[in-house]
Design a protein around this motif. Structure first.
Motif, PDB file in Angstrom:
ATOM      1  N   GLY A  49       0.881  -1.180   0.028  1.00 43.32           N
ATOM      2  CA  GLY A  49       0.037  -0.009  -0.047  1.00 43.32           C
ATOM      3  C   GLY A  49       0.842   1.215  -0.024  1.00 43.32           C
ATOM      4  O   GLY A  49       1.788   1.496   0.916  1.00 43.32           O
ATOM      5  N   HIS A  50       0.485   2.242  -0.868  1.00 41.87           N
ATOM      6  CA  HIS A  50       0.892   3.554  -0.845  1.00 41.87           C
ATOM      7  C   HIS A  50       0.204   4.644  -0.636  1.00 41.87           C
ATOM      8  O   HIS A  50      -0.732   4.505  -0.972  1.00 41.87           O
ATOM      9  CB  HIS A  50       1.612   3.828  -2.358  1.00 41.87           C
ATOM     10  CG  HIS A  50       2.047   4.966  -2.540  1.00 41.87           C
ATOM     11  ND1 HIS A  50       1.495   6.061  -3.265  1.00 41.87           N
ATOM     12  CD2 HIS A  50       3.305   5.699  -2.192  1.00 41.87           C
ATOM     13  CE1 HIS A  50       1.885   7.113  -3.189  1.00 41.87           C
ATOM     14  NE2 HIS A  50       3.397   6.866  -2.658  1.00 41.87           N
ATOM     15  N   SER A  74      -2.522   2.632   2.216  1.00 42.44           N
ATOM     16  CA  SER A  74      -2.343   1.886   3.671  1.00 42.44           C
ATOM     17  C   SER A  74      -3.408   1.864   4.425  1.00 42.44           C
ATOM     18  O   SER A  74      -3.523   1.056   5.456  1.00 42.44           O
ATOM     19  CB  SER A  74      -0.990   3.014   4.543  1.00 42.44           C
ATOM     20  OG  SER A  74      -1.506   4.146   4.571  1.00 42.44           O
ATOM     21  N   GLN A  75      -4.151   2.978   4.400  1.00 41.36           N
ATOM     22  CA  GLN A  75      -5.568   2.937   5.045  1.00 41.36           C
ATOM     23  C   GLN A  75      -6.434   1.937   4.352  1.00 41.36           C
ATOM     24  O   GLN A  75      -7.350   1.073   5.331  1.00 41.36           O
ATOM     25  CB  GLN A  75      -6.287   4.152   4.778  1.00 41.36           C
ATOM     26  CG  GLN A  75      -7.660   4.401   5.588  1.00 41.36           C
ATOM     27  CD  GLN A  75      -7.525   4.279   7.161  1.00 41.36           C
ATOM     28  OE1 GLN A  75      -6.711   4.881   7.689  1.00 41.36           O
ATOM     29  NE2 GLN A  75      -8.129   3.298   7.653  1.00 41.36           N
ATOM     30  N   VAL A 125       2.921  -7.617   4.809  1.00 46.81           N
ATOM     31  CA  VAL A 125       2.518  -6.305   4.373  1.00 46.81           C
ATOM     32  C   VAL A 125       3.550  -5.230   4.129  1.00 46.81           C
ATOM     33  O   VAL A 125       4.527  -5.267   4.870  1.00 46.81           O
ATOM     34  CB  VAL A 125       1.552  -5.657   5.254  1.00 46.81           C
ATOM     35  CG1 VAL A 125       1.148  -4.288   5.363  1.00 46.81           C
ATOM     36  CG2 VAL A 125       0.088  -6.355   5.520  1.00 46.81           C
ATOM     37  N   TYR A 126       3.222  -4.340   3.220  1.00 47.98           N
ATOM     38  CA  TYR A 126       4.635  -3.278   2.649  1.00 47.98           C
ATOM     39  C   TYR A 126       3.766  -2.027   2.630  1.00 47.98           C
ATOM     40  O   TYR A 126       2.845  -1.942   1.845  1.00 47.98           O
ATOM     41  CB  TYR A 126       5.251  -3.831   1.428  1.00 47.98           C
ATOM     42  CG  TYR A 126       6.015  -5.057   1.597  1.00 47.98           C
ATOM     43  CD1 TYR A 126       7.274  -5.177   2.012  1.00 47.98           C
ATOM     44  CD2 TYR A 126       5.330  -6.287   1.498  1.00 47.98           C
ATOM     45  CE1 TYR A 126       7.772  -6.331   2.275  1.00 47.98           C
ATOM     46  CE2 TYR A 126       5.826  -7.529   1.261  1.00 47.98           C
ATOM     47  CZ  TYR A 126       7.132  -7.793   1.511  1.00 47.98           C
ATOM     48  OH  TYR A 126       7.889  -8.915   2.092  1.00 47.98           O
ATOM     49  N   PHE A 127       4.312  -1.039   3.646  1.00 49.80           N
ATOM     50  CA  PHE A 127       3.662   0.282   3.123  1.00 49.80           C
ATOM     51  C   PHE A 127       4.838   1.041   2.851  1.00 49.80           C
ATOM     52  O   PHE A 127       5.891   1.119   3.055  1.00 49.80           O
ATOM     53  CB  PHE A 127       3.428   0.893   4.608  1.00 49.80           C
ATOM     54  CG  PHE A 127       2.490   0.091   5.319  1.00 49.80           C
ATOM     55  CD1 PHE A 127       1.203   0.069   4.754  1.00 49.80           C
ATOM     56  CD2 PHE A 127       2.356  -0.312   6.659  1.00 49.80           C
ATOM     57  CE1 PHE A 127      -0.057  -0.477   5.343  1.00 49.80           C
ATOM     58  CE2 PHE A 127       1.616  -0.866   7.374  1.00 49.80           C
ATOM     59  CZ  PHE A 127       0.106  -0.969   6.715  1.00 49.80           C
ATOM     60  N   ALA A 177       3.180   5.688   3.967  1.00 49.02           N
ATOM     61  CA  ALA A 177       2.120   5.350   4.667  1.00 49.02           C
ATOM     62  C   ALA A 177       1.375   6.658   5.076  1.00 49.02           C
ATOM     63  O   ALA A 177       2.103   7.596   6.026  1.00 49.02           O
ATOM     64  CB  ALA A 177       1.935   4.366   5.648  1.00 49.02           C
ATOM     65  N   ASN A 203       7.554  -1.293   6.880  1.00 52.58           N
ATOM     66  CA  ASN A 203       7.157   0.234   6.601  1.00 52.58           C
ATOM     67  C   ASN A 203       8.427   1.093   5.910  1.00 52.58           C
ATOM     68  O   ASN A 203       9.429   1.291   6.438  1.00 52.58           O
ATOM     69  CB  ASN A 203       6.715   1.046   7.805  1.00 52.58           C
ATOM     70  CG  ASN A 203       6.500   2.654   7.543  1.00 52.58           C
ATOM     71  OD1 ASN A 203       5.840   2.965   6.751  1.00 52.58           O
ATOM     72  ND2 ASN A 203       6.780   3.326   8.523  1.00 52.58           N
ATOM     73  N   TYR A 235       9.631   4.502   4.997  1.00 49.37           N
ATOM     74  CA  TYR A 235       9.378   5.699   5.468  1.00 49.37           C
ATOM     75  C   TYR A 235      10.549   6.945   4.953  1.00 49.37           C
ATOM     76  O   TYR A 235      11.487   6.340   4.960  1.00 49.37           O
ATOM     77  CB  TYR A 235       9.168   6.008   7.113  1.00 49.37           C
ATOM     78  CG  TYR A 235      10.398   5.893   7.899  1.00 49.37           C
ATOM     79  CD1 TYR A 235      10.935   7.058   8.285  1.00 49.37           C
ATOM     80  CD2 TYR A 235      10.883   4.719   8.119  1.00 49.37           C
ATOM     81  CE1 TYR A 235      12.005   7.038   8.916  1.00 49.37           C
ATOM     82  CE2 TYR A 235      12.031   4.760   8.914  1.00 49.37           C
ATOM     83  CZ  TYR A 235      12.496   5.820   9.392  1.00 49.37           C
ATOM     84  OH  TYR A 235      13.846   5.666  10.146  1.00 49.37           O
ATOM     85  N   GLY A 275       4.666   7.221   7.343  1.00 47.08           N
ATOM     86  CA  GLY A 275       5.425   7.157   6.143  1.00 47.08           C
ATOM     87  C   GLY A 275       6.259   8.348   6.222  1.00 47.08           C
ATOM     88  O   GLY A 275       7.490   8.239   5.453  1.00 47.08           O
ATOM     89  N   GLN A 325      10.881  -1.151   9.765  1.00 46.74           N
ATOM     90  CA  GLN A 325      10.941  -0.083   8.994  1.00 46.74           C
ATOM     91  C   GLN A 325      12.012   0.156   8.403  1.00 46.74           C
ATOM     92  O   GLN A 325      13.214  -0.113   9.095  1.00 46.74           O
ATOM     93  CB  GLN A 325      10.315   1.194   9.612  1.00 46.74           C
ATOM     94  CG  GLN A 325      10.871   1.518  11.099  1.00 46.74           C
ATOM     95  CD  GLN A 325      10.286   2.518  11.856  1.00 46.74           C
ATOM     96  OE1 GLN A 325       8.779   2.646  11.634  1.00 46.74           O
ATOM     97  NE2 GLN A 325      10.964   3.331  12.646  1.00 46.74           N
TER      98      GLN A 325
END
Length: 166
Positions: A49-50, A54-55, A77-79, A82, A108, A110, A131, A145
């Protein structure tokens, strides 16, 4: 309706609408994942999710966690960039949901120079975006992260700085 999201005077309204859409699509994605896993139980599912994606993932996890048979249904899961709150990976509300629904890991990516997340944080549209500066507090062991410096907020900019793609 997220019309006018690029205009400052409509940004807050567009963001709130986008967040509601993301939450509803999380429910839809959860239903799809359950159906797909029924048809293909050995397939490993990874979610990426970008930004507002992410939501969608967070909402998906909330819906999946309601059913015991969904324990470990998501491999990882990969953010990227986010736009969810930085306390999500350490909050009591999400700790159990994340731990039981995700089998292996949460990563994550960031970027403290992300101009969109900096602006959203400054305007208090998103409370400390995950993020932007990563997670705060003690996170679950599955959470990791990675600091990256993307050129801008676009997903392609995040992918461009990765050594390998998840």
């Amino acid at each position: 309706n997220t019309t006018g999201a690029h205009l400052k005077k409509y940004a807050k309204r567009a963001l709130v609408a986008g967040q509601k859409i993301a939450e509803k699509n999380g429910r839809n994605l959860a239903l799809f994942i359950q159906d797909f896993k029924s048809a293909s139980p050995k397939t490993r599912i990874r979610l990426i999710g970008h930004s507002l994606g992410s939501q969608v993932i967070l909402s998906t996890i909330e819906h999946l966690a309601k059913r015991k048979q969904n324990n470990g249904i998501i491999e990882s899961v990969y953010f990227f960039g986010a736009s969810i709150a930085s306390d999500v990976p350490s909050s009591k509300k999400y700790e159990k949901l994340l731990d039981k629904t995700i089998k292996r890991k949460i990563v994550n990516y960031y970027c403290p120079t992300d101009e969109v997340l900096k602006w959203a944080n400054k305007e208090k549209f998103v409370k400390g975006p995950l993020g932007l500066n990563g997670a705060i507090g003690k996170t679950i062991p599955k959470y990791h992260q990675k600091l990256v410096y993307s050129q801008n907020h676009r997903f392609a900019s995040y992918v461009a700085v990765l050594e390998s793609f998840p």
